[in-house]
Design a protein around this motif. Sequence first.
Motif, PDB file in Angstrom:
ATOM      1  N   VAL A 170       0.863  -1.170   0.000  1.00  0.00           N
ATOM      2  CA  VAL A 170       0.000   0.000   0.000  1.00  0.00           C
ATOM      3  C   VAL A 170       0.904   1.225   0.000  1.00  0.00           C
ATOM      4  CG1 VAL A 170      -1.811   1.215   1.215  1.00  0.00           C
ATOM      5  CG2 VAL A 170      -1.748  -1.269   1.253  1.00  0.00           C
ATOM      6  N   THR A 171       0.914   1.969  -1.112  1.00  0.00           N
ATOM      7  CA  THR A 171       1.822   3.111  -1.210  1.00  0.00           C
ATOM      8  C   THR A 171       1.112   4.387  -1.589  1.00  0.00           C
ATOM      9  OG1 THR A 171       2.249   2.628  -3.528  1.00  0.00           O
ATOM     10  CG2 THR A 171       3.748   1.657  -1.898  1.00  0.00           C
ATOM     11  N   GLY A 172      -0.147   4.359  -1.736  1.00  0.00           N
ATOM     12  CA  GLY A 172      -0.834   5.564  -2.181  1.00  0.00           C
ATOM     13  C   GLY A 172      -0.627   5.727  -3.669  1.00  0.00           C
ATOM     14  N   ASN A 173      -0.507   6.989  -4.115  1.00  0.00           N
ATOM     15  CA  ASN A 173      -0.336   7.267  -5.522  1.00  0.00           C
ATOM     16  C   ASN A 173       0.905   8.127  -5.717  1.00  0.00           C
ATOM     17  OD1 ASN A 173      -0.653   7.622  -8.210  1.00  0.00           O
ATOM     18  ND2 ASN A 173      -2.601   8.739  -8.106  1.00  0.00           N
ATOM     19  N   PRO A 174       2.096   7.545  -5.742  1.00  0.00           N
ATOM     20  CA  PRO A 174       3.318   8.331  -5.824  1.00  0.00           C
ATOM     21  C   PRO A 174       3.472   9.062  -7.150  1.00  0.00           C
ATOM     22  CG  PRO A 174       3.837   6.013  -5.979  1.00  0.00           C
ATOM     23  CD  PRO A 174       2.383   6.122  -5.648  1.00  0.00           C
ATOM     24  N   GLN A 183      10.289   9.218  -6.716  1.00  0.00           N
ATOM     25  CA  GLN A 183      10.674   8.775  -5.381  1.00  0.00           C
ATOM     26  C   GLN A 183      10.258   7.324  -5.189  1.00  0.00           C
ATOM     27  OE1 GLN A 183       8.428  11.448  -2.939  1.00  0.00           O
ATOM     28  NE2 GLN A 183      10.078  12.962  -2.846  1.00  0.00           N
ATOM     29  N   ASN A 184      10.938   6.652  -4.254  1.00  0.00           N
ATOM     30  CA  ASN A 184      10.472   5.319  -3.937  1.00  0.00           C
ATOM     31  C   ASN A 184       9.184   5.458  -3.130  1.00  0.00           C
ATOM     32  OD1 ASN A 184      10.966   5.477  -1.113  1.00  0.00           O
ATOM     33  ND2 ASN A 184      13.060   4.742  -1.356  1.00  0.00           N
ATOM     34  N   ALA A 188       7.723   8.745  -0.962  1.00  0.00           N
ATOM     35  CA  ALA A 188       6.535   9.460  -1.419  1.00  0.00           C
ATOM     36  C   ALA A 188       5.552   9.654  -0.270  1.00  0.00           C
ATOM     37  CB  ALA A 188       5.873   8.701  -2.564  1.00  0.00           C
ATOM     38  N   ILE A 189       5.387   8.635   0.538  1.00  0.00           N
ATOM     39  CA  ILE A 189       4.469   8.731   1.677  1.00  0.00           C
ATOM     40  C   ILE A 189       5.004   9.723   2.701  1.00  0.00           C
ATOM     41  CG2 ILE A 189       3.518   7.463   3.638  1.00  0.00           C
ATOM     42  CD1 ILE A 189       3.354   5.018   1.791  1.00  0.00           C
ATOM     43  N   SER A 195       4.316  17.327   3.900  1.00  0.00           N
ATOM     44  CA  SER A 195       3.681  18.489   3.280  1.00  0.00           C
ATOM     45  C   SER A 195       2.361  18.817   3.974  1.00  0.00           C
ATOM     46  CB  SER A 195       3.458  18.257   1.793  1.00  0.00           C
ATOM     47  OG  SER A 195       2.505  17.244   1.595  1.00  0.00           O
ATOM     48  N   ARG A 196       1.669  17.834   4.466  1.00  0.00           N
ATOM     49  CA  ARG A 196       0.404  18.081   5.179  1.00  0.00           C
ATOM     50  C   ARG A 196       0.667  18.663   6.573  1.00  0.00           C
ATOM     51  NH1 ARG A 196      -3.704  13.253   3.466  1.00  0.00           N
ATOM     52  NH2 ARG A 196      -3.784  13.847   1.275  1.00  0.00           N
ATOM     53  N   LEU A 197       1.790  18.318   7.155  1.00  0.00           N
ATOM     54  CA  LEU A 197       2.126  18.858   8.482  1.00  0.00           C
ATOM     55  C   LEU A 197       2.745  20.234   8.381  1.00  0.00           C
ATOM     56  CD1 LEU A 197       3.547  15.675  10.238  1.00  0.00           C
ATOM     57  CD2 LEU A 197       1.324  16.726  10.600  1.00  0.00           C
ATOM     58  N   GLY A 198       3.052  20.677   7.165  1.00  0.00           N
ATOM     59  CA  GLY A 198       3.592  22.032   6.949  1.00  0.00           C
ATOM     60  C   GLY A 198       5.066  22.107   7.125  1.00  0.00           C
TER      61      GLY A 198
END
Length: 199
Positions: A170-174, A183-184, A188-189, A195-198
Amino acid sequence: MAVTRDFLKELGIEGDNLEKIMTEVGKSHTDSAELQKKVDDLSSQNETLTAQVKERDSKIDELGKAEGLSQKYKDQLSDLQSQIKSKDEEFAGKLANVKKSNAIELALRDAGAKDTKILSPLLDQDVIKLDEKGEVTGLKEQLEKIQESHDYLFKSDDGQGKKTQVKAIVTGNPASGENGGNQNPEQAIISKIASRLGK
C-alpha cells in the motif's frame, strides 16, 4: 520421477525452502493416496458384488431349469431376471462414473489445479472418457484452454519450482506527487505526510 530430499539438495535447495517443498510434496502425495484408496475400495466392492451376482444368477438358472414349475413362476422368474439385469447395468454405470470422476480429479490435481470443485463445472464431461487402462482422454485439451483463459485457477511457479506470490504494497499514488513519481514509495508517503504537516 519422485521428488526426494537428495534430488532437491543436488539442485542446491536447502534449509527452510527444502522443508517447505517436502511438506507440499507430502500433501499432494497424501491427496493422491486418499483418492487411490477410494478407487481401491470401490474396486474391491465391485469384485465382491460381482461374485455375489454370479452366484445368484447360477441359482436362478437352476430354478428355471427345474421341471414342474408352473407358467406363473416361470413368468415371475423371467421378470426377476430382467430386473436384475437392469440393476446390474445401472450399477456398472455408476461405478464407471465414480472411476471417471476420481480419474478427472487426480488429473486436475496433477495439472496444478487450486480447487478441483471450481474447475470441474468448466469441463465438458461428455468429451472426457476413461479408457481401458484407466487413463483420461479428452481432458488435456480442455485444461489447456482453461489454463489460458483462467490461469488464476492453477498453481504457478517461477520456472525454478518456487511458487510465485503476490506482493501487495500500500503506497498511495506516488505518480501524482510533486517529483513526478521518481521517489520510492516510502519516500513518497513521507513527503506527503510532511507536506500536510507544513514542514
